[in-house]
Design an enzyme around this catalytic site. Structure first.
Site, mmCIF file in Angstrom:
data_model
loop_
_atom_site.group_PDB
_atom_site.id
_atom_site.type_symbol
_atom_site.label_atom_id
_atom_site.label_comp_id
_atom_site.label_asym_id
_atom_site.label_seq_id
_atom_site.Cartn_x
_atom_site.Cartn_y
_atom_site.Cartn_z
ATOM 1 N N GLY A 246 -31.755 4.888 -12.747
ATOM 2 C CA GLY A 246 -31.497 6.026 -13.633
ATOM 3 C C GLY A 246 -30.035 6.412 -13.699
ATOM 4 O O GLY A 246 -29.354 6.328 -12.674
ATOM 5 N N ASP A 314 -27.287 -0.041 -7.227
ATOM 6 C CA ASP A 314 -26.224 0.908 -7.586
ATOM 7 C C ASP A 314 -26.646 2.214 -6.914
ATOM 8 O O ASP A 314 -27.337 3.037 -7.492
ATOM 9 C CB ASP A 314 -26.174 1.036 -9.109
ATOM 10 N N CYS A 367 -20.405 4.424 -6.959
ATOM 11 C CA CYS A 367 -19.291 5.026 -7.704
ATOM 12 C C CYS A 367 -18.597 6.015 -6.763
ATOM 13 O O CYS A 367 -18.229 7.116 -7.146
ATOM 14 C CB CYS A 367 -19.721 5.670 -9.011
HETATM 15 C C1 LIG Z 1 -25.756 5.923 -9.031
HETATM 16 S S1 LIG Z 1 -27.206 6.349 -9.813
HETATM 17 C C2 LIG Z 1 -27.586 4.878 -10.693
HETATM 18 C C3 LIG Z 1 -26.885 4.771 -12.030
HETATM 19 C C4 LIG Z 1 -27.464 3.688 -12.897
HETATM 20 N N1 LIG Z 1 -27.384 2.387 -12.254
HETATM 21 C C5 LIG Z 1 -26.805 3.615 -14.252
HETATM 22 O O1 LIG Z 1 -25.869 2.826 -14.424
HETATM 23 O O2 LIG Z 1 -27.224 4.359 -15.153
HETATM 24 C C6 LIG Z 1 -28.382 6.314 -8.528
HETATM 25 C C7 LIG Z 1 -29.810 6.586 -8.965
HETATM 26 O O3 LIG Z 1 -30.644 6.367 -7.830
HETATM 27 C C8 LIG Z 1 -31.735 7.243 -7.906
HETATM 28 N N2 LIG Z 1 -32.366 7.272 -6.569
HETATM 29 C C9 LIG Z 1 -32.088 8.066 -5.519
HETATM 30 N N3 LIG Z 1 -32.878 7.762 -4.483
HETATM 31 C C10 LIG Z 1 -33.655 6.731 -4.877
HETATM 32 C C11 LIG Z 1 -34.692 5.974 -4.257
HETATM 33 N N4 LIG Z 1 -35.071 6.215 -3.003
HETATM 34 N N5 LIG Z 1 -35.285 5.010 -4.963
HETATM 35 C C12 LIG Z 1 -34.934 4.759 -6.249
HETATM 36 N N6 LIG Z 1 -33.972 5.456 -6.902
HETATM 37 C C13 LIG Z 1 -33.337 6.416 -6.210
HETATM 38 C C14 LIG Z 1 -31.101 8.530 -8.367
HETATM 39 O O4 LIG Z 1 -32.064 9.379 -8.912
HETATM 40 C C15 LIG Z 1 -30.102 8.007 -9.406
HETATM 41 O O5 LIG Z 1 -30.688 7.995 -10.674
#
Ligand SMILES: C[S@@+](CC[C@H](N)C(=O)[O-])C[C@H]1O[C@@H](n2cnc3c(N)ncnc32)[C@H](O)[C@@H]1O
EC number: 2.1.1.-
Length: 432
Positions: A246, A314, A367
């Site tokens: 996300g 990511d 990031c």
């Molecule tokens: C840095 S963002 C990713 C951005 C994405 N790759 C993009 O380019 O749009 C990290 C994401 O990891 C999700 N997240 C956090 N903990 C997580 C988990 N245990 N499993 C899966 N997703 C997770 C967060 O909600 C967030 O949307």
């Protein structure tokens, strides 16, 4: 709404502008007023502290917000002093009352008695005695953030902090097979072959963006997705995973690349609303290159051991490498967040390693350039396990120079060097 409701400036502003029918120069002014005030809050609070004879926490919050807006107009924008003071005092009178308006008037007249440099000379600590304290006030960063960034960027710290305060121009990505960058308005990005820098205008009015064939995406994020897609994979190359997908910018680029090669991507995302954003960004199940978007916990990924050919992790992080585009985030994060995040990052990386097929490619990215989220996480997971190794990721960033990461074979992009967010990249291999 940003301070009281935890909103994000870049999401709240367009709605507020639309509600009040502001566009063109009025919208640009309102945007700079709001985003600039939030970004520069650390500097302005130091000035206000010198002008008010009680702690700022004892000033009514609505008054303090208005004062900050007034200080930004006086010291950070070229608004004539009488206009800045009159409008701010008027705002306080309407929203709070006549007594508070008198107080705001007196404070802002004192602020207006000097320019920004004059104030900084008075309120910032002497750099000879406290360099980071000085930089924190001058460049409006929390002190702990300055200290963390110094560890990784060293002597370039002032350049990095200054770059964090320059709002980036909007960068678009042409999703391969769905649009070309020639059809996008703007100047080609220096490194990503799919990016353009939009010189002006609303990205949503670009037809390819409105139709989802292109998107808004920082060049550093494009490079992360491209690095994973161009990593060498032995044997089958059909199953791709974006483990923390996300809101889906990288998933959308990866899915477009996957589609061109007969592969498909699954995105997992723990937050339901963000999983829906991934589905929207990628076109969802059935769209080219998309196998599915799962609302799932990436620390317990619903995949078999050794089953995925390419994985992007990511990871959720402090975001301290993307301060240019998120004015409020530097004030929200705390040093305590680091501990929880780094634990989560390690668990996510362990899980990515479990599902990675030997011979496949796993890219860990953040990031944030903060060491505990980058080098320390990778070292903690990779070092104890002989079947894991790092492979040099820098050749996967063609044309990018000066991007050595904090560990051998890793890469670190920087706003002040590359004009991108400060993305960290490490390419992990598994032997068996
Ligand atoms: C840095 S963002 C990713 C951005 C994405 N790759 C993009 O380019 O749009 C990290 C994401 O990891 C999700 N997240 C956090 N903990 C997580 C988990 N245990 N499993 C899966 N997703 C997770 C967060 O909600 C967030 O949307």
């Amino acid at each position: 709404m940003v301070r009281t409701e935890g909103g994000y400036t870049n999401l709240v502003l367009p709605a507020v502008l639309a509600k009040h029918g502001l566009d063109g120069r009025d919208a640009a002014f309102a945007t700079e007023l709001a985003a600039g005030t939030i970004r520069r809050q650390g500097t302005y609070d130091a000035v206000l502290t010198a002008c008010i004879d009680r702690p700022l926490r004892k000033v009514e919050s609505a008054v303090l917000d208005a004062l900050r807006l007034g200080v930004h107009q006086l010291l950070g924008m070229r608004v004539p002093a009488h206009a800045a003071i009159d409008t701010t005092v008027g705002l306080v009178r309407t929203k709070v009352g006549i007594g508070a308006a008198g107080f705001a008037n007196a404070v802002l007249r004192t602020v207006g008695s000097r320019d920004l440099d004059g104030w900084l000379a008075e309120v910032a600590p002497d750099p000879a005695e406290d360099r980071n304290g000085h930089l924190a006030v001058v460049h409006s960063h929390p002190r702990w953030v300055v200290d963390e960034l110094e560890i990784v960027v060293g002597e370039e710290l002032p350049d990095l902090l200054a770059a964090d305060n320059v709002p980036p121009r909007v960068t678009l990505v042409a999703r391969p097979g769905r649009s070309t960058r020639e059809e996008l308005p703007g100047t080609p990005t220096p490194y990503s072959p799919y990016g353009v820098v939009l010189e002006s205008g609303d990205p949503a009015s670009v037809p390819a963006v409105a139709e989802g064939r292109a998107g808004v995406q920082d060049e550093g994020s494009q490079l992360v997705a491209l690095a994973l897609a161009s990593a060498r994979v032995e044997g089958r190359d059909e199953r791709w995973l974006d483990q923390c997908a996300g809101p889906g910018g990288k998933s959308a680029l990866l899915a477009a690349l996957a589609a061109e090669r007969g592969a498909t991507l699954v995105g997992t995302e723990i937050h339901h609303h963000r999983a829906r954003l991934v589905a929207r960004a990628t076109g969802g199940v059935g769209a080219p290159g998309v196998l599915g978007v799962l609302n799932a916990d990436g620390t317990r990924a619903p995949f078999a051991d050794d089953s995925i050919d390419r994985i992007l992790l990511d990871a959720p992080c402090t975001g301290l490498g993307a301060l240019r585009r998120r004015p409020e985030s530097r004030w929200r994060r705390t040093a305590e967040d680091l501990e929880d995040l780094t634990l989560l990052q390690r668990r996510l990386l362990e899980e990515a390693v479990r599902v990675l097929r030997p011979g496949g490619a796993l890219l860990y990215a953040t990031c944030s350039p903060v060491r505990s989220e980058t080098a320390d996480v990778v070292t903690a997971v990779v070092s104890p396990r002989p079947e894991l190794s790092l492979e040099d990721v820098r050749p996967l960033l063609p044309g990018v120079t000066d991007a050595d990461g904090p560990l051998p074979d890793t890469a670190q992009l920087w706003p002040h060097r590359h004009g991108t967010d400060a993305m960290f990249l490490a390419l992990v291999r598994k032997d068996r």
